[in-house]
Design a protein around this motif. Structure first.
Motif, PDB file in Angstrom:
ATOM      1  N   ARG A 930      -7.293 -84.069 -46.919  1.00 15.66           N
ATOM      2  CA  ARG A 930      -8.345 -82.953 -46.933  1.00 15.66           C
ATOM      3  C   ARG A 930      -9.244 -82.697 -48.418  1.00 15.66           C
ATOM      4  O   ARG A 930     -10.402 -82.297 -48.393  1.00 15.66           O
ATOM      5  N   TYR A 931      -8.295 -83.039 -49.426  1.00 10.96           N
ATOM      6  CA  TYR A 931      -9.019 -83.051 -50.692  1.00 10.96           C
ATOM      7  C   TYR A 931      -9.978 -83.944 -50.569  1.00 10.96           C
ATOM      8  O   TYR A 931     -11.115 -83.769 -51.237  1.00 10.96           O
ATOM      9  N   GLU A 939     -12.593 -75.153 -52.357  1.00  9.44           N
ATOM     10  CA  GLU A 939     -11.779 -75.886 -51.448  1.00  9.44           C
ATOM     11  C   GLU A 939     -10.966 -76.983 -52.115  1.00  9.44           C
ATOM     12  O   GLU A 939      -9.629 -77.016 -52.010  1.00  9.44           O
ATOM     13  N   LYS A 940     -11.530 -77.794 -52.810  1.00 10.48           N
ATOM     14  CA  LYS A 940     -11.060 -78.889 -53.507  1.00 10.48           C
ATOM     15  C   LYS A 940     -10.020 -78.461 -54.667  1.00 10.48           C
ATOM     16  O   LYS A 940      -9.011 -78.828 -54.675  1.00 10.48           O
ATOM     17  N   ARG A 941     -10.141 -77.279 -54.908  1.00  8.37           N
ATOM     18  CA  ARG A 941      -9.444 -76.596 -56.162  1.00  8.37           C
ATOM     19  C   ARG A 941      -7.978 -76.053 -55.565  1.00  8.37           C
ATOM     20  O   ARG A 941      -6.988 -76.461 -55.974  1.00  8.37           O
ATOM     21  N   LEU A 947      -0.956 -79.471 -54.143  1.00  8.20           N
ATOM     22  CA  LEU A 947      -0.375 -80.759 -54.072  1.00  8.20           C
ATOM     23  C   LEU A 947       0.752 -80.829 -55.088  1.00  8.20           C
ATOM     24  O   LEU A 947       1.950 -81.373 -55.113  1.00  8.20           O
ATOM     25  N   THR A 948       0.729 -79.842 -56.095  1.00  7.94           N
ATOM     26  CA  THR A 948       1.901 -80.090 -57.055  1.00  7.94           C
ATOM     27  C   THR A 948       2.956 -78.650 -56.509  1.00  7.94           C
ATOM     28  O   THR A 948       3.604 -78.426 -57.385  1.00  7.94           O
ATOM     29  N   CYS A 949       3.011 -78.294 -55.399  1.00 12.58           N
ATOM     30  CA  CYS A 949       3.717 -77.348 -54.906  1.00 12.58           C
ATOM     31  C   CYS A 949       4.951 -77.950 -54.182  1.00 12.58           C
ATOM     32  O   CYS A 949       5.887 -77.136 -53.613  1.00 12.58           O
ATOM     33  N   THR A 950       4.792 -79.384 -54.042  1.00 12.65           N
ATOM     34  CA  THR A 950       6.134 -80.031 -53.230  1.00 12.65           C
ATOM     35  C   THR A 950       7.329 -79.765 -54.148  1.00 12.65           C
ATOM     36  O   THR A 950       7.175 -79.761 -55.407  1.00 12.65           O
ATOM     37  N   ASP A 951       8.360 -79.756 -53.508  1.00  8.67           N
ATOM     38  CA  ASP A 951       9.616 -79.689 -54.163  1.00  8.67           C
ATOM     39  C   ASP A 951      10.339 -81.033 -54.095  1.00  8.67           C
ATOM     40  O   ASP A 951      11.617 -81.018 -54.249  1.00  8.67           O
TER      41      ASP A 951
END
Ligand code: ZN
Length: 1083
Positions: A930-931, A939-941, A947-951
């Protein structure tokens, strides 16, 4: 430039200066008397115009430096990013509807003689087509519906540009000439030239023997093919110069400009051309003119150049964006501090002010804009090109770093305020997203005209959004440039946080139109005069224009505010606000928090001890005295002191107070001890986190405006009348009112740039008050208590238990400001505790503290509360508050199933981040897809940050590969992702593998953009916590340091950081074990 570094840095030794810089203040304030006298005959007569246009001149661009914007909040970001709840999905900015929105006309500004300025009522936002009205044949002549009549320039008396000067070089056609008539030499201190050795100029600063008074810049970009690698531009720069001392050489700046031809005209002797030498080391060109130029005479230097274009974000560069499936480009400029020289040869120092005019040759499908209004358009020529001429008014001298122009398929909105034409500009598809910026831009223009009591200097102000930019905004005079994320606002898509961000930056850049543009720093060592003032003024202006936002309180905890910069100024490698700088690298490095935030903080302190009335009148006095000139901080002290004397003010010696605040790095802490019932002892010392470093600064004192209150009066609104000046190391204050008091709190509303420590009894009394009724203490001082206590504890000056107890009352705290201060310390703690066995207990502790604040602010429609809710909701989900996670993941699942689902923009950051964290690869992949297809900057921001919230480490590595090895992300976005990765709890663990695999690509990609690279380095270095990491990072990053001493100091800083973290960890572990249940339950 815009301040907005969004990456928060505790400190970055790699870009700080050493302490030796205290620099003798060179206060040669050369006043430019000559500028006002010059009458250039720039009026181009109709019948001359074509030839003038043919002779091409060049364009200059400028840019603003703004520390990278992104207020985006990363998981571990210490930034106080706010998130707020948009309860009613607000329709339209009620605050801005007043009246002026009626005449927001968004027609396009093409020159089009038919479009009269100011007459259009309707709001159509088509972008101006490039002059459809101008038919071939009729366009031979210039339509000169031009603007202002230029009263200053009398026709007839002006020694206008003689045509011999422009004549030149018939043989050389624009763009086609390959040969270099003047020999270009290489970069050595001395060059061999036909048997004799020529010594190149050896100084960083230009000689004063020649001063420019006027530039005519013609630019012809070749930017229309499919391959941007082939983009270039031709440029012709005509410079009128005054000879101050006899000389036979003209030395000016130039970088990467290929000189095709040049000549110098002296009227009696005609056109001359001598020898040219490139002085690469000094970024200069030396023109040996072949005769003696005589003091008092004027000359005209014409230089024709060809230069390549890149996406380097410096000088003149192309900024790509997608329009459907087509990649298009906006050509734009970023000159500050020393990149005007990359665009056209010029005297690229702020004190060499001159008047500018621009001519831009372009295809009909694009539009051009520049600092000045467009007066006319010529064309088309035989190849179908038009030339836009921007040449009035010619009465405003400007520094080269403020030059700006832009070219592209642009859309416009237009309105006016106080007879100033005000426009917002962007790529056509985004033009409706500039409406909010237009509204607030005009409000701030009105505010500052009134505040300074000085009208804006130009007939128009444009604000343009460009897709890529290294800073968030740049204040070019009359053409402010913004990164799209700092200007585009979409109702229902952008968050309240975005709105505050755009508002603050707009206020900052418009404040610069006075502080920076009207009066510029004499040299870059006084950069803080620009940036400190614009920073303080932006909070002040937003607070006055939108009082319900409470922005003046927020500046305490904001990224560019008091507490954040204290954390970067508490070690030996910090640098003074006023700092000696010479070469471009040094100059670029001081666009940092010290210049912006400490500069702004000490100005706020000055506002306090002078009082509003004297401060404001003193600023007006300063701006009027140095209008169109440059000034130093000594000139500012002088103006303020003069005003204070006129006002019979008790604090009239401004220099005596301010000297050490700007000439010394670091700042003081005041120790308050109650000696007896009525006596306080105040003792100051330099505050540095490390005891050894503290002892190195033990001799420094500041003149401190100390103000306090007690539980008996609870007066947090004291004024300069109540100041106790602490000048030496120590003093006592006798006050009968202290007799029955329990607590006292020093530094009311944290007006002073210093910390306060207390004896244990006073700390206990303050903590008791927080627990019994915290609301009797001003919110700013509640934030101050938390921030001071934690930093004093980390410095070993206070027991960690007291710092920890400042969190105890938080479950009843509901104000944004103290919560922001607390969250900063909590994030610091979290960073230390992440790998500890008590981390689970810490999360439990935080959940109980944050729950009430979360429930309290939910659903509010009040702006301040909504901002608060965004902040708290983000943290609540991160600490696993069950309600928060449940709401967020349910909403995220629904959004995954239906991409059109509307989500409250204030909660998007939290919802997307939580969704990715708990949703595995599937969720992450959907966000990435979607980005890629989103056309909305806001929205892109949000998506990019999520994306960097993944663990999951492997997803992190996949993201790193995509950023570094594909063109999925724009250059600026790629840097932000890297920065965010290193701030996250998982990403920081992957630091070394990332460096190993990608560091050379990072350097290659961002080498040209020191601002972005600096932010990346800061993100990497700020979390070093072990000896091994320290060693590895030093190998990667510090080995390039030439100085062994400096490397040693940097190493010391990191060790100190690691030790502090360990001490903190021990103390917190013990405290958690004693006070809280360590049997961690799932949530
Ligand atoms: Zn700025």
């Amino acid at each position: 430039m815009c301040l907005c570094i969004q990456t928060i840095v505790n400190f970055n030794p790699l870009v700080s200066f050493t302490a030796e810089n205290d620099a003798p203040i060179e206060v040669i304030n050369i006043i430019e008397e000559s500028l006002q006298d010059i009458t250039y005959n720039t009026v181009i007569e109709t019948d001359e115009i074509e030839s003038v246009a043919d002779v091409s001149q060049d364009i200059s661009n400028e840019s603003e430096e703004v520390p990278a914007e992104d207020h985006s909040v990363e998981e571990e970001d210490f930034d106080t990013s706010y998130h707020e709840y948009d309860g009613e999905n607000s329709e339209s900015i009620p605050d801005f509807e007043n009246g002026q929105a009626e005449h927001t006309e968004s027609e396009s500004l093409e020159p089009i003689p038919e479009v009269e300025q100011g007459q259009s009522e309707h709001i159509e936002s088509e972008s101006l087509e490039p002059i459809p009205e101008v038919e071939q044949g009729q366009s031979e002549h210039i339509e000169s519906e031009s603007l202002e009549p230029i009263p200053e320039v009398e026709q007839g008396q002006s020694e206008h540009i003689e045509s011999e000067s422009l004549e030149p070089i018939p043989e050389v056609e624009h763009g086609q000439s390959e040969h270099l008539e003047s020999e270009s030499l290489t970069t050595h201190d001395a060059v061999e030239d036909s048997g004799y050795t020529h010594e190149l100029y050896g100084h960083i600063r230009l000689p004063q023997s020649i001063r420019p008074t006027f530039y005519d810049i013609w630019v012809f970009p070749h930017m229309y093919g499919p391959d941007p690698e082939l983009f270039s531009y031709d440029c012709e720069t005509i410079i009128h110069i005054n000879c101050i001392e006899n000389t036979s050489v003209v030395i000016l700046h130039s970088v990467d400009n290929h000189v095709i031809d040049w000549n110098i005209t002296d009227k009696p002797q005609g056109s001359k051309q001598g020898r040219l030498y490139y002085n690469y080391d000094k970024e200069m060109i030396e023109f040996y003119v072949g005769f003696t130029m005589v003091a008092g005479h004027k000359y005209i230097l014409t230089i024709r150049t060809n230069s390549s274009l890149s996406n380097s974000l410096r000088g003149l560069y192309y900024s790509p964006y997608n329009d459907g499936n087509v990649t298009k480009y906006i050509l734009t400029t970023m000159m500050e501090p020393t990149d005007a020289r990359r665009v056209f040869p010029c005297f690229d120092e702020p004190d060499f002010k001159a008047v500018f005019i621009f001519e831009i040759k372009r295809k009909p499908e694009v539009t051009s804009v520049a600092n000045l209004p467009k007066r006319l358009t010529i064309g088309p020529d035989e190849d179908g090109y038009y030339t836009d001429i921007f040449d009035q008014p010619q009465t405003v001298p400007m520094s080269t770093y403020l030059v700006a122009f832009a070219i592209g398929e642009l859309g416009f909105l237009e309105s006016s305020v106080n007879n100033i034409t005000f426009r917002t500009i962007s790529r056509k598809s985004a033009i409706n997203q500039t409406r909010y910026a237009l509204d607030i831009g005009m409000k701030f223009m009105e505010f500052f005209e009134d505040y300074f009591q000085i009208p804006y200097s130009l007939p128009k102000e444009d604000m343009i959004a460009v897709p890529t930019m290294s800073f968030s905004g740049m204040e070019h005079w009359g053409l402010i440039t913004y990164r799209e994320s700092a200007m585009l606002y979409e109702e229902g898509v952008s968050s309240l946080d975005d709105k505050e961000w755009i508002t603050i930056i707009t206020a900052h850049e418009i404040a610069h139109q006075w502080f920076g543009n009207l009066v510029s720093p004499y040299w870059w060592d006084d950069l803080w005069l620009n940036e400190g003032f614009a920073t303080y003024m932006m909070y002040l202006a937003v607070d006055r224009v939108f009082p319900e936002w409470n922005m003046i309180n927020k500046l305490i905890v904001d990224f560019r505010g008091v507490q954040n910069v204290m954390n970067t100024d508490d070690h030996i490698l910090s640098h003074p606000v006023y700092v000696s700088v010479n070469d471009p690298v040094e100059i670029t490095q001081i666009f940092d928090l010290i210049s912006y935030a400490k500069g702004g903080s000490v100005i706020r302190m000055m506002n306090f001890f002078l009082g509003e009335d004297t401060f404001r009148k003193g600023l007006t006095r300063f701006l009027k005295t140095y209008t169109f000139k440059t000034a130093t901080h000594l000139d500012l002290w002088k103006s303020l002191s003069e005003q204070a004397v006129i006002d019979n003010h008790k604090n009239s010696d401004v220099m005596a107070v301010m000297n050490n605040w700007i000439l010394e790095e670091n700042f003081p802490v005041v120790m308050v001890t109650k000696k007896d019932d009525v006596t306080l002892e105040l003792t100051q010392s330099a505050f540095l986190r490390n005891a050894e470093q503290r002892s190195m600064r033990s001799n420094i004192t500041w003149k401190i405006p100390f103000v306090y209150t007690t539980n008996l009066d609870g007066n947090f609104d004291q004024t300069y009348e109540d100041i106790h000046w602490l000048e030496g190391k120590t003093m006592t204050v006798t006050d009968q009112n202290l007799k029955d008091s329990t607590w006292i709190i020093g530094n009311v509303q944290q007006y002073g740039f210093y910390r306060v420590n207390y004896d244990v009894a006073l700390w206990e009394a303050i903590l008791d008050q927080l627990m019994t009724n915290h609301t009797v203490i001003h919110p700013i001082n509640r934030a101050q208590i938390i921030n001071d206590a934690w930093n004093l504890a980390r410095a070993g000056m206070l027991d960690f238990k007291i710092a920890l107890r400042t969190f105890d009352y938080l479950d009843s705290e509901t104000d944004f400001v103290p919560w922001s201060a607390a969250i900063r310390e909590i994030k610091n703690l979290k960073s230390s505790l992440l790998m500890s066995s008590v981390y689970g207990a810490f999360e439990n502790f935080m959940r109980t503290r944050i729950k009430k604040a979360y429930l309290d602010s939910a659903g509010s429609t009040n702006h301040y509360k909504r901002i608060q809710y965004t902040l708290i909701a983000n943290e609540a989900c991160k600490y696993g508050l069950e309600d928060c996670i449940k709401d967020a993941t349910e909403t995220f699942e629904a959004w995954m199933a239906d991409s059109n689902l509307r989500i409250n923009p204030d909660l998007k950051e939290s919802i997307y981040c939580t969704g990715v964290k708990y949703g595995g690869y599937r969720a992450w992949h959907v966000v990435l897809q979607r980005y890629k297809i989103s056309q909305s900057t806001s929205e892109k921001r949000f998506l990019m940050n999520a994306l960097t919230c993944t663990d999951k480490p492997w997803i992190f590595n996949k993201l790193a590969d995509i950023v570094m090895e594909t063109d999925t992300f724009l250059k600026t976005d790629g840097a932000i992702i890297i920065i965010n990765m290193f701030k996250s709890s998982i990403g920081r663990l992957l630091k070394l593998p990332f460096l190993d695999k990608h560091w050379s690509t990072v350097l290659e990609t961002y080498r040209e953009d020191i601002n972005l690279l600096t932010n990346i380095v800061e993100a990497i270095t700020r979390t070093v916590s072990s000896e091994l990491e320290l060693k590895m990072v030093l190998e990667f990053l510090v080995e390039k340091e030439k100085s062994a001493t400096r490397t040693k100091l940097i190493e010391g800083i990191y060790k100190m950081q690691a030790e502090t973290n360990n001490n903190q960890l021990d103390a917190v572990e013990k405290w958690l074990r004693v006070n809280y249940d360590l049997d961690v339950s799932p949530s």
